[in-house]
Design an enzyme around this catalytic site. Structure first.
Site: not given
Ligand SMILES: CC(C)(COP(=O)(O)OP(=O)(O)OC[C@H]1O[C@@H](n2cnc3c(N)ncnc32)[C@H](O)[C@@H]1OP(=O)(O)O)[C@@H](O)C(=O)NCCC(=O)NCCS
Length: 208
Positions: A14-15, A36, A138, A147
């Site tokens: 993966s990435g 994989d 710290h 993660h």
């Molecule tokens: C929080 C999280 C897990 C939610 O994912 P999800 O369950 O698929 O949620 P959705 O994308 O369906 O969004 C649902 C609602 O939450 C809101 N929402 C999603 N992520 C949010 C966040 N980080 N902060 C605030 N609101 C968030 C959306 O805007 C949506 O609002 P609405 O219902 O008013 O439209 C995801 O958005 C997230 O932040 N993941 C982290 C990804 C990350 O850090 N990746 C790094 C890789 S190194």
């Protein structure tokens, strides 16, 4: 690629796996292959997908180090524990441009990526990802298979329970505990202890 120097089999093409392989190369691994279960995958970036995940033990017998590069903490734990049951201790990889205090010894299977910082007195468990530009200050306690995503910051004396995912750019204020199996959304600010597993988003972070 001819089999030269240290050898590594990376589970998960993966990435994320590609970044792990790059860190391995910078740590002197001359031969890197991916394992994989998606048979459609033949390569991951410049690296070859050489086989399936069940072949990991056979690769270990041939002198390969093994690391699980799968973002999902539950799956990462399951795969690493299966390897451990076969007597395989996963490799630990730290990017040469990560900054770890002298007393930090990340657990097996943990990867620390470029420009991440882990400061003195912290414990980083096994199977963790301390991702690009993340910081762990710290005296933090980072549980197994946690993660800390890209650009997330944990202030001093934070505790993150097993498998918790601190999302990209999130901040956890000092002395805060986040229990196991939490997903902290990207950009969240955690300013109170979290004692119930679940997804938390926003500033200040609230359960969704
Ligand atoms: C929080 C999280 C897990 C939610 O994912 P999800 O369950 O698929 O949620 P959705 O994308 O369906 O969004 C649902 C609602 O939450 C809101 N929402 C999603 N992520 C949010 C966040 N980080 N902060 C605030 N609101 C968030 C959306 O805007 C949506 O609002 P609405 O219902 O008013 O439209 C995801 O958005 C997230 O932040 N993941 C982290 C990804 C990350 O850090 N990746 C790094 C890789 S190194």
């Amino acid at each position: 690629m001819a089999e030269t120097g240290k050898r590594l089999a990376v589970i998960g093409a993966s990435g994320h796996g590609k970044v792990v392989a790059d860190i391995a190369e910078r740590n002197g691994y001359g031969t890197i292959v991916f394992l994989d279960d998606n048979e459609a995958l033949n390569e991951c970036g410049k690296y070859r997908v050489a086989g399936r995940t069940k072949e990991a033990a056979a690769y270990a017998k041939r002198g390969y180090d093994i690391i699980v590069a799968i973002g999902n903490g539950q799956i990462r734990q399951r795969m690493q524990e299966a390897l451990e049951a076969d007597g395989i201790v996963c490799a630990t990889l730290v990017h040469p441009m990560a900054v770890l205090a002298a007393d930090i010894q990340p657990g097996s299977g943990t990867v620390v990526m470029a420009l991440a910082v882990v400061n003195a007195g912290s414990r980083v468990g096994k199977g963790c990802i301390i991702n690009t530009c993340a910081s762990v200050d710290h005296d933090c306690s980072i549980g197994d298979y946690v993660h800390v995503a890209v650009g997330a910051h944990l202030a001093g004396a934070v505790s993150a329970g097993r498998r918790t995912w601190i999302g990209a750019g999130a901040v956890v204020s000092n002395n805060i505990s986040v229990c196991e199996d939490c997903m902290i959304g990207a950009g969240a600010a955690v300013v109170r202890d979290i004692e119930e597993s679940g997804t938390y988003v926003g500033v200040p972070a609230k359960k969704r």
